[in-house]
Enzyme design. Structure first.
Site, mmCIF file in Angstrom:
data_model
loop_
_atom_site.group_PDB
_atom_site.id
_atom_site.type_symbol
_atom_site.label_atom_id
_atom_site.label_comp_id
_atom_site.label_asym_id
_atom_site.label_seq_id
_atom_site.Cartn_x
_atom_site.Cartn_y
_atom_site.Cartn_z
ATOM 1 N N SER A 144 19.528 45.865 60.212
ATOM 2 C CA SER A 144 18.072 45.672 60.191
ATOM 3 C C SER A 144 17.423 46.838 60.904
ATOM 4 O O SER A 144 17.968 47.351 61.893
ATOM 5 C CB SER A 144 17.720 44.365 60.908
ATOM 6 O OG SER A 144 16.351 44.355 61.234
ATOM 7 N N TYR A 159 18.181 39.735 68.486
ATOM 8 C CA TYR A 159 18.488 40.179 67.119
ATOM 9 C C TYR A 159 18.611 41.706 67.079
ATOM 10 O O TYR A 159 19.569 42.256 66.531
ATOM 11 C CB TYR A 159 17.394 39.680 66.188
ATOM 12 C CG TYR A 159 17.574 40.012 64.725
ATOM 13 C CD1 TYR A 159 18.543 39.372 63.964
ATOM 14 C CD2 TYR A 159 16.755 40.953 64.091
ATOM 15 C CE1 TYR A 159 18.697 39.662 62.610
ATOM 16 C CE2 TYR A 159 16.894 41.245 62.750
ATOM 17 C CZ TYR A 159 17.867 40.592 62.007
ATOM 18 O OH TYR A 159 18.015 40.893 60.669
HETATM 19 P P1 NAP Z 1 20.004 33.698 55.326
HETATM 20 O O1 NAP Z 1 19.378 33.332 54.034
HETATM 21 O O2 NAP Z 1 19.680 32.923 56.537
HETATM 22 O O3 NAP Z 1 21.589 33.702 55.081
HETATM 23 C C1 NAP Z 1 22.486 33.883 56.153
HETATM 24 C C2 NAP Z 1 23.901 33.702 55.652
HETATM 25 O O4 NAP Z 1 24.786 33.844 56.775
HETATM 26 C C3 NAP Z 1 24.132 32.324 55.049
HETATM 27 O O5 NAP Z 1 24.947 32.440 53.915
HETATM 28 C C4 NAP Z 1 24.872 31.586 56.155
HETATM 29 O O6 NAP Z 1 25.767 30.640 55.591
HETATM 30 C C5 NAP Z 1 25.663 32.736 56.812
HETATM 31 N N1 NAP Z 1 26.042 32.416 58.178
HETATM 32 C C6 NAP Z 1 25.215 32.243 59.239
HETATM 33 N N2 NAP Z 1 25.945 31.882 60.315
HETATM 34 C C7 NAP Z 1 27.241 31.822 59.926
HETATM 35 C C8 NAP Z 1 28.451 31.495 60.583
HETATM 36 N N3 NAP Z 1 28.497 31.117 61.885
HETATM 37 N N4 NAP Z 1 29.596 31.526 59.870
HETATM 38 C C9 NAP Z 1 29.573 31.859 58.562
HETATM 39 N N5 NAP Z 1 28.455 32.194 57.888
HETATM 40 C C10 NAP Z 1 27.307 32.161 58.562
HETATM 41 O O7 NAP Z 1 19.712 35.211 55.714
HETATM 42 P P2 NAP Z 1 19.475 36.556 54.869
HETATM 43 O O8 NAP Z 1 18.060 36.919 55.018
HETATM 44 O O9 NAP Z 1 20.109 36.470 53.525
HETATM 45 O O10 NAP Z 1 20.286 37.575 55.795
HETATM 46 C C11 NAP Z 1 21.450 38.265 55.390
HETATM 47 C C12 NAP Z 1 21.569 39.508 56.254
HETATM 48 O O11 NAP Z 1 20.447 40.366 56.036
HETATM 49 C C13 NAP Z 1 21.571 39.207 57.756
HETATM 50 O O12 NAP Z 1 22.539 40.006 58.415
HETATM 51 C C14 NAP Z 1 20.175 39.608 58.209
HETATM 52 O O13 NAP Z 1 20.129 39.979 59.558
HETATM 53 C C15 NAP Z 1 19.886 40.765 57.274
HETATM 54 N N6 NAP Z 1 18.448 41.046 57.103
HETATM 55 C C16 NAP Z 1 17.642 40.183 56.419
HETATM 56 C C17 NAP Z 1 16.287 40.491 56.266
HETATM 57 C C18 NAP Z 1 15.349 39.602 55.500
HETATM 58 O O14 NAP Z 1 14.138 39.923 55.407
HETATM 59 N N7 NAP Z 1 15.817 38.508 54.918
HETATM 60 C C19 NAP Z 1 15.754 41.670 56.825
HETATM 61 C C20 NAP Z 1 16.609 42.522 57.543
HETATM 62 C C21 NAP Z 1 17.948 42.202 57.657
HETATM 63 P P3 NAP Z 1 26.056 29.166 56.158
HETATM 64 O O15 NAP Z 1 24.818 28.679 56.846
HETATM 65 O O16 NAP Z 1 26.411 28.404 54.914
HETATM 66 O O17 NAP Z 1 27.220 29.348 57.073
#
Ligand code: NAP
Length: 249
Positions: A144, A159
């Site tokens: 990020s 974060y």
């Molecule tokens: P999300 O929809 O909340 O998805 C997070 C994923 O991580 C889910 O599949 C969740 O699966 C898994 N996860 C969380 N804790 C876990 C654990 N203890 N063990 C195994 N799996 C786990 O988030 P997202 O936005 O897609 O984020 C994906 C990545 O992109 C992250 O690294 C985030 O920091 C990065 N990011 C996102 C954004 C944005 O705007 N969305 C911006 C910058 C960076 P379960 O709950 O089923 O375990």
């Protein structure tokens, strides 16, 4: 659709929803066998159906990334079944509390660091040799921009700290593999993406104004292709630019 990733084995963490799910499906569309890891088994089973529908196969790993011994066992299982890992997408992440540093409870700190940082180190520890065994090992970590601009991100310090550490891990692994293997290690800042994490951060935002995960997945999958040549760099989706580490503002 090209099947450029036919016979390639790809591990995606956080594959149950959001960016990870979209990446898993895009890898499958390109022919990869996807090892899909997350805690939510039902969501993984739905992904499995969608992967079959595009003509590929998945191995489901319902697992908490904080179970580090399970990550060791996964490495052993992949070694026994395939003897290599071609693609690692370290995507799973937690936002954690949005609050001043001094208000963060120690268990919250430990959980975010465990998932966002330590789990990725443990995956590297488990899969380094298997990635080197591939003729074109490709790792992409989802970070990020917050990791680079903590001074502009008050209340997201946990974060931001975790993502800065993830950048350092990726940069180190890229340097360690650069001259001794065919492994390439990239980091991507996906920008604002319409996911559960984004809704947690910005509850009042109209989701239709934010890019869907499917828009960023092809950029990540491009870095998983054998012909990808960069290593040790950050791809910043908002600017669509490649930077050296610590590059993007
Ligand atoms: P999300 O929809 O909340 O998805 C997070 C994923 O991580 C889910 O599949 C969740 O699966 C898994 N996860 C969380 N804790 C876990 C654990 N203890 N063990 C195994 N799996 C786990 O988030 P997202 O936005 O897609 O984020 C994906 C990545 O992109 C992250 O690294 C985030 O920091 C990065 N990011 C996102 C954004 C944005 O705007 N969305 C911006 C910058 C960076 P379960 O709950 O089923 O375990």
């Amino acid at each position: 659709m090209s099947r450029a990733l036919e016979n390639r084995i790809a591990l995606v963490t956080g594959a149950s929803r959001g960016i990870g799910r979209a990446v898993a499906l895009e890898l499958a569309r390109n022919g990869a066998h996807v090892i899909a890891l997350a805690r939510t088994q039902g969501a993984l089973e739905e992904l499995d159906d969608d992967i079959r529908a595009v003509g590929s196969a998945a191995t489901l790993v319902p697992c908490d990334l904080k179970d580090f011994v399970a990550l060791d066992r996964l490495g052993q299982a992949v070694y026994e079944r395939w003897g290599k890992l071609d693609i690692l997408v370290g995507n799973a992440g937690l936002l954690g509390p949005v609050s001043p540093l001094a208000h963060i409870d120690p268990p919250q700190w430990d959980e975010v660091m465990a998932v966002n940082v330590t789990a990725n180190y443990r995956l590297i520890r488990s899969f380094d040799a298997l990635m080197r065994a591939s003729d074109a090992g490709r790792a992409v970590f989802i970070s990020s921009g917050a990791g680079n601009k903590a001074n502009l991100s008050p209340y997201k310090g946990l974060y931001a700290t975790s993502k800065a550490a993830l950048d350092a891990i990726a940069r180190t692994w890229a340097a360690e593999t650069q001259t001794t293997s065919n492994v390439k290690v990239m980091v991507i800042n996906p920008g604002y993406v319409r996911t559960k994490m984004r809704a947690q951060l910005m509850p009042g935002e109209d989701p239709s104004t934010v890019a869907p995960p499917e828009s960023v997945a092809p950029k990540i999958v491009a870095m998983c292709m054998p012909e990808w040549t960069e290593t040790g760099r950050i791809f910043d989706v908002p600017s669509d630019a490649l930077h050296n580490f610590r590059g993007p503002a």
